[in-house]
Design an enzyme around this catalytic site. Sequence first.
Site, short mmCIF file in Angstrom:
data_model
loop_
_atom_site.label_atom_id
_atom_site.label_comp_id
_atom_site.label_asym_id
_atom_site.label_seq_id
_atom_site.Cartn_x
_atom_site.Cartn_y
_atom_site.Cartn_z
N HIS A 15 -7.87 -5.90 7.59
CA HIS A 15 -7.64 -4.88 8.59
C HIS A 15 -7.84 -5.46 9.99
O HIS A 15 -8.95 -5.80 10.38
CB HIS A 15 -8.54 -3.64 8.43
CG HIS A 15 -7.95 -2.43 9.09
ND1 HIS A 15 -7.14 -1.53 8.42
CD2 HIS A 15 -7.99 -1.99 10.37
CE1 HIS A 15 -6.75 -0.58 9.25
NE2 HIS A 15 -7.24 -0.84 10.45
N ASP A 16 -6.74 -5.58 10.71
CA ASP A 16 -6.71 -6.05 12.10
C ASP A 16 -7.16 -7.49 12.27
O ASP A 16 -7.51 -7.91 13.37
CB ASP A 16 -7.54 -5.14 13.00
CG ASP A 16 -6.89 -3.78 13.21
OD1 ASP A 16 -5.68 -3.66 12.95
OD2 ASP A 16 -7.59 -2.84 13.62
N THR B 291 -3.81 4.86 9.07
CA THR B 291 -4.11 3.61 8.39
C THR B 291 -5.53 3.68 7.85
O THR B 291 -6.32 4.51 8.28
CB THR B 291 -3.96 2.41 9.36
OG1 THR B 291 -4.15 1.18 8.63
CG2 THR B 291 -4.97 2.49 10.49
N HIS C 182 0.86 -1.18 0.00
CA HIS C 182 0.00 0.00 0.00
C HIS C 182 0.90 1.24 0.00
O HIS C 182 1.20 1.80 1.05
CB HIS C 182 -0.91 0.00 1.23
CG HIS C 182 -1.95 1.08 1.23
ND1 HIS C 182 -3.19 0.92 1.82
CD2 HIS C 182 -1.95 2.33 0.73
CE1 HIS C 182 -3.89 2.04 1.67
NE2 HIS C 182 -3.15 2.92 1.02
N ARG D 60 1.82 4.95 -0.07
CA ARG D 60 1.15 6.21 0.22
C ARG D 60 1.96 7.38 -0.34
O ARG D 60 3.16 7.24 -0.60
CB ARG D 60 0.92 6.35 1.72
CG ARG D 60 -0.20 5.44 2.23
CD ARG D 60 -0.54 5.72 3.68
NE ARG D 60 -1.81 5.11 4.07
CZ ARG D 60 -1.96 3.87 4.48
NH1 ARG D 60 -0.90 3.08 4.56
NH2 ARG D 60 -3.15 3.39 4.80
N GLU E 120 -2.67 -1.75 -3.21
CA GLU E 120 -3.84 -1.05 -2.73
C GLU E 120 -3.52 0.41 -2.46
O GLU E 120 -2.37 0.77 -2.19
CB GLU E 120 -4.40 -1.73 -1.48
CG GLU E 120 -3.46 -1.80 -0.30
CD GLU E 120 -4.07 -2.52 0.90
OE1 GLU E 120 -4.93 -3.40 0.69
OE2 GLU E 120 -3.70 -2.18 2.04
N HIS F 216 6.36 4.03 4.09
CA HIS F 216 6.79 2.63 4.16
C HIS F 216 7.10 2.14 2.75
O HIS F 216 8.26 2.22 2.33
CB HIS F 216 5.77 1.75 4.88
CG HIS F 216 4.34 2.18 4.76
ND1 HIS F 216 3.68 2.25 3.56
CD2 HIS F 216 3.45 2.54 5.72
CE1 HIS F 216 2.43 2.64 3.78
NE2 HIS F 216 2.26 2.82 5.07
#
EC number: 2.6.99.2
Length: 238
Positions: A191-192, A101, A44, A46, A71, A51
């Site tokens: 997610h999580d 996030t 992902h 950004r 993504e 990252h």
Amino acid sequence: MPTRLSVNINKVALIRNARLGNLPNLVQVAKDCERFGAEGITVHPRPDERHIRYSDIPQLKAVNTTEFNIEGNPTEKFMELVQQHQPTQATLVPDSPDVLTSDQGWDTIKHKAFLKDITQQLHASGVRVSVFVDPVAKYVEGAKEAGADRIEFYTGDYAKQFEANREKAVAPHVQAAKVAREAGLGINAGHDLNLDNLRFYQENIEGLLEVSIGHALISDALYFGLSNTIQLYLRQLG
């Protein structure tokens, strides 16, 4: 079909970026994840490249042997990246540049025209399109109307509610997944999700094709090692 495990390697890149070198080596970690049993790699990128860096994408694409999922928010730069490198799947996420996030899905009714245009562009490049949505029937239906191939359920709220009442936590996902299946949409989730809540989710979501897991999996790898951790997650998926 068994649910595929796609490992999100953003947190590996975050550790690397804490220093100016290449430790850990992101490309090698991606290769090892696949060697240890992962059935996909997710990234992902950004805008601030805190990252995953845009320059990581061609290197990761070159070594990928399973599925490559990029993504992110479909900005002009993101679209150029995806169309140039043609991953297996692009997951469209409505996160603004300043969020920590991704914490919500698309309002696919409000943004249907935009998503339809983006989806058509990605299909023209041969890329499968997944739209990140909350487990709400109208948003699933909106994703279908926008031309998506799959939806990815945001599971953050499920994870938060899991310990208190797992049946209540998963109920909206069960209903929304039924709508997705009836609409002919593939179902992803992320997610999580973690070693505690993953199996229950997978057992209750009929037709779950893929989960994308990063933060929890990389955190677990600090204790169990990357190879063992991937095997632990694969066991949760049966």
